[in-house]
Design a protein around this motif. Structure first.
Motif, PDB file in Angstrom:
ATOM      1  N   GLY A 298     -23.386  27.331   6.813  1.00  0.00           N
ATOM      2  CA  GLY A 298     -22.313  28.035   7.506  1.00  0.00           C
ATOM      3  C   GLY A 298     -21.574  29.012   6.617  1.00  0.00           C
ATOM      4  O   GLY A 298     -21.090  30.046   7.083  1.00  0.00           O
TER       5      GLY A 298
ATOM      6  N   SER B 178     -30.969  27.022   7.854  1.00  0.00           N
ATOM      7  CA  SER B 178     -30.694  28.460   8.010  1.00  0.00           C
ATOM      8  C   SER B 178     -31.547  29.045   9.132  1.00  0.00           C
ATOM      9  O   SER B 178     -32.471  29.812   8.906  1.00  0.00           O
TER      10      SER B 178
ATOM     11  N   MET C 140     -27.932  30.610  13.073  1.00  0.00           N
ATOM     12  CA  MET C 140     -26.895  30.483  12.039  1.00  0.00           C
ATOM     13  C   MET C 140     -26.747  31.778  11.244  1.00  0.00           C
ATOM     14  O   MET C 140     -25.638  32.177  10.890  1.00  0.00           O
TER      15      MET C 140
ATOM     16  N   ILE D 296     -24.705  34.157  13.283  1.00  0.00           N
ATOM     17  CA  ILE D 296     -23.290  33.763  13.275  1.00  0.00           C
ATOM     18  C   ILE D 296     -22.657  34.127  11.942  1.00  0.00           C
ATOM     19  O   ILE D 296     -21.531  34.641  11.898  1.00  0.00           O
ATOM     20  N   ASN D 297     -23.360  33.888  10.843  1.00  0.00           N
ATOM     21  CA  ASN D 297     -22.823  34.252   9.525  1.00  0.00           C
ATOM     22  C   ASN D 297     -22.586  35.750   9.413  1.00  0.00           C
ATOM     23  O   ASN D 297     -21.669  36.187   8.726  1.00  0.00           O
TER      24      ASN D 297
ATOM     25  N   PRO E  77     -23.898  25.330  15.700  1.00  0.00           N
ATOM     26  CA  PRO E  77     -23.664  26.750  15.431  1.00  0.00           C
ATOM     27  C   PRO E  77     -22.517  27.319  16.270  1.00  0.00           C
ATOM     28  O   PRO E  77     -21.721  28.119  15.769  1.00  0.00           O
TER      29      PRO E  77
ATOM     30  N   TRP F 150     -19.302  26.085  14.803  1.00  0.00           N
ATOM     31  CA  TRP F 150     -19.107  26.750  13.519  1.00  0.00           C
ATOM     32  C   TRP F 150     -18.594  28.176  13.733  1.00  0.00           C
ATOM     33  O   TRP F 150     -17.690  28.639  13.047  1.00  0.00           O
TER      34      TRP F 150
END
Length: 167
Positions: free
Chosen positions: A61, A112, A116, A119-120, A155, A158
């Motif tokens: 995350g 990963s 994700m 989102i990152n 996700p 997060w």
């Protein structure tokens, strides 16, 4: 000694500074926790692996690249080498620390997912593309859970907690 560790680490991997943005107190806590985990690995390995799985998913995350781990481990071992002359202790510490690093790298690599990563990056377009890669019956699952070992992370949750609201 955590100051020496971080000084060495930032010299070896200058981009590491982008991932260690915490206060000095927090950085000392991280180094102390890592030292404790190297010893706990010999006593309660199953518990440590479980804790590392959860920690690794949090690192997913945070977007921490696995390439940061090797220079960090090297800097820790070099710093510890300065305070002990006992080769057996150093070897045991180094072995445990390298094992911890490999476990974290595995969890980060497996966790990963393309969801994700989107989102990152806080990218709605990347997220739509990532979810579009999922089979229809699994699209919601890709957004709701990433599991590595016995640990999982959502996700969606997060994204909400980290403020990645574009994604």
């Amino acid at each position: 000694h955590s100051g020496g560790i971080l000084f060495r680490f930032f010299a070896m991997a200058p981009t590491g500074q982008d991932y260690f943005k915490q206060s000095t107190t927090r950085l000392h806590f991280i180094v102390d926790k890592l030292a404790a985990m190297t010893m706990e690995m010999y006593v309660t390995p199953k518990d440590v692996v479980n804790d590392l799985s959860a920690m690794g998913l949090r690192h997913v995350g945070y977007g921490v690249p696995v390439e940061m781990f090797s220079p960090f481990v090297t800097s820790v071992v070099q710093t510890v080498r300065e305070v002990t002359e006992n080769e057996q202790q150093l070897e045991a510490f180094s072995w445990s620390l390298n094992l911890i690093s490999r476990i974290l790298c595995r969890v980060i690599t497996e966790g990963s997912t393309i969801v994700m990563k989107a989102i990152n990056e806080n990218s709605a377009a990347m997220l739509r593309k990532a979810v579009g890669c999922a089979p229809r019956g699994e699209r919601s699952a890709w957004v709701l859970s990433v599991q590595v070992g016995a640990q999982s992370i959502s996700p969606l949750l997060w994204a909400i907690r980290s403020g990645s609201l574009e994604a």
